[in-house]
Scaffold this motif. Structure first.
Motif, PDB file in Angstrom:
ATOM      1  N   PRO A  47       0.810  -1.238   0.000  1.00  0.00           N
ATOM      2  CA  PRO A  47       0.000   0.000   0.000  1.00  0.00           C
ATOM      3  C   PRO A  47       0.835   1.275   0.000  1.00  0.00           C
ATOM      4  N   GLY A  48       2.098   1.200   0.392  1.00  0.00           N
ATOM      5  CA  GLY A  48       2.921   2.405   0.459  1.00  0.00           C
ATOM      6  C   GLY A  48       3.799   2.641  -0.746  1.00  0.00           C
ATOM      7  N   SER A  49       3.736   1.749  -1.742  1.00  0.00           N
ATOM      8  CA  SER A  49       4.579   1.892  -2.924  1.00  0.00           C
ATOM      9  C   SER A  49       3.881   2.708  -4.011  1.00  0.00           C
ATOM     10  N   HIS A  50       4.646   3.602  -4.637  1.00  0.00           N
ATOM     11  CA  HIS A  50       4.168   4.380  -5.782  1.00  0.00           C
ATOM     12  C   HIS A  50       2.841   5.095  -5.470  1.00  0.00           C
ATOM     13  N   THR A  51       2.819   5.776  -4.347  1.00  0.00           N
ATOM     14  CA  THR A  51       1.596   6.484  -3.954  1.00  0.00           C
ATOM     15  C   THR A  51       1.430   7.800  -4.698  1.00  0.00           C
ATOM     16  N   ILE A  53       2.406  10.537  -3.560  1.00  0.00           N
ATOM     17  CA  ILE A  53       2.297  11.586  -2.537  1.00  0.00           C
ATOM     18  C   ILE A  53       3.650  12.256  -2.355  1.00  0.00           C
ATOM     19  N   GLN A  54       3.673  13.565  -2.431  1.00  0.00           N
ATOM     20  CA  GLN A  54       4.901  14.318  -2.232  1.00  0.00           C
ATOM     21  C   GLN A  54       5.152  14.512  -0.745  1.00  0.00           C
ATOM     22  N   ILE A  55       6.358  14.155  -0.316  1.00  0.00           N
ATOM     23  CA  ILE A  55       6.715  14.327   1.086  1.00  0.00           C
ATOM     24  C   ILE A  55       6.840  15.813   1.393  1.00  0.00           C
ATOM     25  N   ASN A 145      -5.374  14.972  -3.216  1.00  0.00           N
ATOM     26  CA  ASN A 145      -4.996  13.815  -4.019  1.00  0.00           C
ATOM     27  C   ASN A 145      -4.427  12.671  -3.189  1.00  0.00           C
ATOM     28  N   THR A 146      -4.159  12.928  -1.900  1.00  0.00           N
ATOM     29  CA  THR A 146      -3.605  11.874  -1.056  1.00  0.00           C
ATOM     30  C   THR A 146      -4.667  10.880  -0.602  1.00  0.00           C
ATOM     31  N   LEU A 147      -5.953  11.262  -0.674  1.00  0.00           N
ATOM     32  CA  LEU A 147      -7.000  10.386  -0.143  1.00  0.00           C
ATOM     33  C   LEU A 147      -7.100   9.082  -0.913  1.00  0.00           C
ATOM     34  N   LEU A 148      -6.976   9.149  -2.247  1.00  0.00           N
ATOM     35  CA  LEU A 148      -7.085   7.931  -3.043  1.00  0.00           C
ATOM     36  C   LEU A 148      -5.943   6.955  -2.758  1.00  0.00           C
ATOM     37  N   PRO A 149      -4.669   7.394  -2.746  1.00  0.00           N
ATOM     38  CA  PRO A 149      -3.593   6.466  -2.399  1.00  0.00           C
ATOM     39  C   PRO A 149      -3.730   5.903  -0.981  1.00  0.00           C
ATOM     40  N   LEU A 150      -4.236   6.734  -0.056  1.00  0.00           N
ATOM     41  CA  LEU A 150      -4.368   6.267   1.323  1.00  0.00           C
ATOM     42  C   LEU A 150      -5.503   5.258   1.467  1.00  0.00           C
ATOM     43  N   SER A 151      -6.436   5.274   0.527  1.00  0.00           N
ATOM     44  CA  SER A 151      -7.510   4.283   0.581  1.00  0.00           C
ATOM     45  C   SER A 151      -6.962   2.875   0.406  1.00  0.00           C
ATOM     46  N   LYS A 152      -5.781   2.769  -0.179  1.00  0.00           N
ATOM     47  CA  LYS A 152      -5.154   1.460  -0.384  1.00  0.00           C
ATOM     48  C   LYS A 152      -4.704   0.856   0.943  1.00  0.00           C
ATOM     49  N   VAL A 153      -4.169   1.696   1.829  1.00  0.00           N
ATOM     50  CA  VAL A 153      -3.748   1.187   3.135  1.00  0.00           C
ATOM     51  C   VAL A 153      -4.962   0.861   3.989  1.00  0.00           C
TER      52      VAL A 153
END
Length: 341
Positions: A47-51, A53-55, A145-153
């Motif tokens: 879930p944390g790969s290729h998100t 999301i910019q740090i 835009n971070t909500l969609l990648p975080l839905s994976k975790v």
């Protein structure tokens, strides 16, 4: 208080020695399996790969009065306060169990638990505000835009919880000839209560009456279930291990097998602090990261913004795991209790 409450009921159990060892072994195996499932799903789904999301570089400056000196005695006590509370609770529980005024202590504990959970019930009124702040902060710092990648975790944690409930607990139930689906249906009201409040402890006072009415041993339940709320938190174990995998992949950190084994041991300990009000699992995650030391906690707010959604899954998993442990150990020892003089 739950630990003291559980230990105080040891004197009511005829075969207390064997039940204690059964409980320790069961809690250890189930917690270890839960952590392993979290790692398996976290590593498999990534879930944390290729998100994308910019740090974001954020710097939090605390007032000097909040700074902690790692070498001071107060700092050592603060960092280990949960372990100190658990050890103190066990000692107090044993002392109360041996006391001649044991019944008076139990009455006080019963009244104290009722008052405590009434207070907690009214604290849930501010939960919507807390949820709003969590999500708003995460979006304001990292973007919508971070909500969609975080839905994976979030999805990873839910899948791991489902696999644990119907896979692991299903297998354990099959081994001990225990109908898991029928049991879950019988406690559906309590499960709904846990979901709506996002806390497994809201069902603590009423699960006793429900399971006792189903024929499970009152004496064993009054020992197993309170201890389970501190030592058998499978949902917290899964959540912390999945969250750690997310952060490891997010920062692209390379860990050895020994590192994962050490992280496994740390989660086994810190997950025991995840019993409390909603969000206590997130605090346990922070304790884990601080203890492990190889995973940065700079962007922990990422997970905080979606913690409310994962909190429901881990609370339900915690509750079901605790209830099933009480049912199974009660079922194993029920003939002994019935035949005891």
């Amino acid at each position: 208080m739950a630990v003291i409450y559980g230990i105080c009921h040891l004197a009511d159990i005829k075969n207390a020695g064997s039940i204690v060892w059964q409980t320790i072994l069961y809690f250890f195996i189930i917690s270890s399996v839960a952590i392993s499932i979290g790692f398996i799903f976290g590593i498999a789904i990534q879930p944390g790969s290729h998100t994308g999301i910019q740090i974001v570089k954020t710097k939090v400056i605390l007032p000097s009065r909040f700074e902690i000196n790692d070498s001071s005695l107060s700092s050592v006590i603060y960092r280990n306060r949960y372990a100190i509370f658990l050890i103190a609770s066990i000692i107090i529980g044993i002392c109360m169990n041996l006391s001649k005024r044991r019944k008076s202590f139990l009455n006080i504990l019963d009244k104290g638990l009722v008052i405590f959970y009434h207070i907690i019930k009214y604290l849930y009124i501010i939960l919507p505000v807390i949820i709003f702040c969590n999500i708003a902060y995460g979006i304001s710092v990292y973007g919508i835009n971070t909500l969609l990648p975080l839905s994976k975790v979030v999805g990873t944690a839910y899948l791991a919880d489902i696999a644990f409930i119907f896979g692991v607990l299903g297998l354990v139930s099959y081994i001990f000839k225990f109908n898991l689906l029928k049991f879950l249906v019988s406690i559906k009201e309590e499960i709904i209560l846990v979901i709506t409040t996002s806390s497994s402890k809201t069902a603590f006072p009423i699960i006793f009456d429900k399971m006792e009415s189903e024929g499970y041993s009152k004496k064993i339940l009054r020992f197993i279930i309170p201890l389970g709320y501190n030592f058998n938190l499978a949902g917290a174990c899964i959540y912390i291990s999945v969250a750690c995998c997310f952060l490891i992949q997010f920062y692209n950190i390379s860990l050895s097998l020994n590192d994962y084994l050490w992280l496994f041991v740390i989660i086994s300990v810190t997950s025991k602090t995840a019993s409390g009000v909603p969000g206590s699992g997130f605090l346990a995650l922070i304790f884990t990261l601080n203890r492990f030391g190889k995973i940065p906690a700079n962007d922990i707010a990422l997970l905080y913004s979606v913690d409310r959604f994962m909190n429901e899954a881990r609370s339900v998993t915690n509750f079901i795991g605790i209830a099933v442990s009480g049912a199974i150990i009660s079922k194993i020892n029920q003939p002994v209790e019935k035949n005891a003089p």
